[in-house]
Design an enzyme around this catalytic site. Sequence first.
Site, PDB file in Angstrom:
ATOM      1  N   ASP A 182      59.251  26.035 -23.873  1.00 40.41           N
ATOM      2  CA  ASP A 182      60.596  25.894 -24.470  1.00 40.41           C
ATOM      3  C   ASP A 182      60.659  26.732 -25.744  1.00 40.41           C
ATOM      4  OD1 ASP A 182      63.161  25.086 -24.839  1.00 40.41           O
ATOM      5  OD2 ASP A 182      62.668  23.042 -25.484  1.00 40.41           O
TER       6      ASP A 182
ATOM      7  N   ASP B  75      56.134  16.658 -27.406  1.00 41.40           N
ATOM      8  CA  ASP B  75      56.575  16.806 -28.798  1.00 41.40           C
ATOM      9  C   ASP B  75      55.641  16.012 -29.695  1.00 41.40           C
ATOM     10  OD1 ASP B  75      58.691  18.486 -28.093  1.00 41.40           O
ATOM     11  OD2 ASP B  75      60.067  16.824 -27.787  1.00 41.40           O
TER      12      ASP B  75
ATOM     13  N   THR C 133      63.865  43.213 -27.506  1.00 40.95           N
ATOM     14  CA  THR C 133      62.779  42.379 -28.038  1.00 40.95           C
ATOM     15  C   THR C 133      62.537  41.186 -27.117  1.00 40.95           C
ATOM     16  OG1 THR C 133      63.311  43.073 -30.269  1.00 40.95           O
ATOM     17  CG2 THR C 133      62.063  41.034 -30.065  1.00 40.95           C
TER      18      THR C 133
ATOM     19  N   HIS D  55      65.844  34.167 -28.733  1.00 43.26           N
ATOM     20  CA  HIS D  55      67.164  34.599 -29.151  1.00 43.26           C
ATOM     21  C   HIS D  55      66.978  35.802 -30.069  1.00 43.26           C
ATOM     22  CE1 HIS D  55      71.331  33.334 -30.942  1.00 43.26           C
ATOM     23  NE2 HIS D  55      71.383  34.430 -30.230  1.00 43.26           N
ATOM     24  N   ASP D  56      67.180  37.004 -29.537  1.00 41.06           N
ATOM     25  CA  ASP D  56      66.967  38.219 -30.338  1.00 41.06           C
ATOM     26  C   ASP D  56      67.683  39.358 -29.619  1.00 41.06           C
ATOM     27  OD1 ASP D  56      65.830  40.236 -32.063  1.00 41.06           O
ATOM     28  OD2 ASP D  56      64.135  38.899 -32.413  1.00 41.06           O
ATOM     29  N   ILE D  57      67.528  40.563 -30.096  1.00 42.47           N
ATOM     30  CA  ILE D  57      68.135  41.678 -29.378  1.00 42.47           C
ATOM     31  C   ILE D  57      67.467  41.786 -28.003  1.00 42.47           C
ATOM     32  CG2 ILE D  57      68.789  42.927 -31.480  1.00 42.47           C
ATOM     33  CD1 ILE D  57      66.391  44.796 -30.989  1.00 42.47           C
ATOM     34  N   GLY D  58      68.211  42.290 -27.032  1.00 41.10           N
ATOM     35  CA  GLY D  58      67.734  42.301 -25.652  1.00 41.10           C
ATOM     36  C   GLY D  58      66.358  42.924 -25.467  1.00 41.10           C
TER      37      GLY D  58
ATOM     38  N   LYS E  51      63.016  29.091 -26.367  1.00 37.58           N
ATOM     39  CA  LYS E  51      64.413  29.383 -26.752  1.00 37.58           C
ATOM     40  C   LYS E  51      64.561  30.745 -27.421  1.00 37.58           C
ATOM     41  CE  LYS E  51      66.045  24.591 -27.212  1.00 37.58           C
ATOM     42  NZ  LYS E  51      64.835  23.766 -27.188  1.00 37.58           N
TER      43      LYS E  51
ATOM     44  N   LYS F 130      56.426  20.106 -21.013  1.00 34.62           N
ATOM     45  CA  LYS F 130      57.164  21.063 -21.843  1.00 34.62           C
ATOM     46  C   LYS F 130      56.439  21.233 -23.170  1.00 34.62           C
ATOM     47  CE  LYS F 130      61.190  20.177 -24.108  1.00 34.62           C
ATOM     48  NZ  LYS F 130      61.190  20.823 -25.424  1.00 34.62           N
TER      49      LYS F 130
HETATM   50  O1  C5P Z   1      62.725  13.082 -27.268  1.00 29.92           O
HETATM   51  P1  C5P Z   1      63.783  13.650 -26.368  1.00 29.92           P
HETATM   52  O2  C5P Z   1      63.771  13.028 -24.979  1.00 29.92           O
HETATM   53  O3  C5P Z   1      65.146  13.659 -27.006  1.00 29.92           O
HETATM   54  O4  C5P Z   1      63.332  15.163 -26.166  1.00 29.92           O
HETATM   55  C1  C5P Z   1      64.140  16.093 -25.511  1.00 29.92           C
HETATM   56  C2  C5P Z   1      63.443  17.419 -25.523  1.00 29.92           C
HETATM   57  O5  C5P Z   1      64.290  18.357 -24.895  1.00 29.92           O
HETATM   58  C3  C5P Z   1      63.139  17.939 -26.925  1.00 29.92           C
HETATM   59  O6  C5P Z   1      61.889  18.605 -26.839  1.00 29.92           O
HETATM   60  C4  C5P Z   1      64.255  18.914 -27.192  1.00 29.92           C
HETATM   61  O7  C5P Z   1      63.824  20.008 -27.986  1.00 29.92           O
HETATM   62  C5  C5P Z   1      64.569  19.424 -25.786  1.00 29.92           C
HETATM   63  N1  C5P Z   1      65.906  19.950 -25.597  1.00 29.92           N
HETATM   64  C6  C5P Z   1      67.072  19.239 -25.837  1.00 29.92           C
HETATM   65  N2  C5P Z   1      68.290  19.805 -25.640  1.00 29.92           N
HETATM   66  C7  C5P Z   1      68.382  21.068 -25.206  1.00 29.92           C
HETATM   67  C8  C5P Z   1      67.210  21.815 -24.949  1.00 29.92           C
HETATM   68  C9  C5P Z   1      65.986  21.216 -25.154  1.00 29.92           C
HETATM   69  O8  C5P Z   1      67.004  18.068 -26.221  1.00 29.92           O
HETATM   70  N3  C5P Z   1      69.569  21.582 -24.940  1.00 29.92           N
END
Ligand code: C5P
Length: 235
Positions: free
Chosen positions: A63, A14, A72, A67-70, A65, A36
């Site tokens: 990561d 991040d 797509t 989230h859209d119509i199946g 995530k 990640k």
């Molecule tokens: O800095 P931290 O340890 O909180 O980072 C956690 C990472 O995991 C972030 O990149 C966050 O977007 C991701 N994440 C989360 N919870 C979720 C899915 C992903 O914290 N349910």
Amino acid sequence: MTPDAAERLIIALDLPDVPQAEELVARLGAAGRFYKIGYQLMPVGGIELARRLMEAGGKVFLDFKFHDIGATVERGVKSVRRLGGDFLTVHAEPDVLKGAVAGRGDDPRLKIIAVTVLTSLDQAALERAGITTKLEDLVLKRAEFAAEAGADGVVASAKEAEAIRARFADRLLIVTPGVRPAGAGADDQKRAATPAAAMRAGADYLVVGRPIVQAPDPAAAARSVIEEIRAARPS
Ligand code: C5P
């Protein structure tokens, strides 16, 4: 093959740009085996970085995530399949999951990981969003969607890992963010646990961002998490 302790630690890159992410990867050295990549890097070279990390033998968690119509989601996952990767997140809704599993096809490497309930949410936040289901029940319901659709695993906090493990045994991988080594601040994570507690609760993989990324010595911070993983789960 059972991953070793270092491979169970997923370090969230991040960071605002690829040079800073690459600097962190270099500082982590052998302590960084699984990375990640999320929204922050994706539009500014994160995809190419993922490719380079994989070429160097690393594992990558995309990561995204979805989230859209199946349909797509299915097309999106097919494109991810061409890129390569180890884990890909999608939201845990039946159509989304169905599309994602169809897009993954028989790819032996790419695992579809369903996001159950974000670890930054608690019951009060769910209520504000109009959801009255108990958080733990919602996590299990969404895990059920994932298992039924043929997804490979779920993202869930340590607090829910135990119930998921009890219900689904080894059917679903459990990937746990919101991990905070003892003494570290919680940041915005509402359902945080220490690495050892998360592993004991049944997590297969831990996702750790700020406690490593912002540590004065990220490699030492990562190694101490790996040691906790190893102690909690020797194999
Ligand atoms: O800095 P931290 O340890 O909180 O980072 C956690 C990472 O995991 C972030 O990149 C966050 O977007 C991701 N994440 C989360 N919870 C979720 C899915 C992903 O914290 N349910």
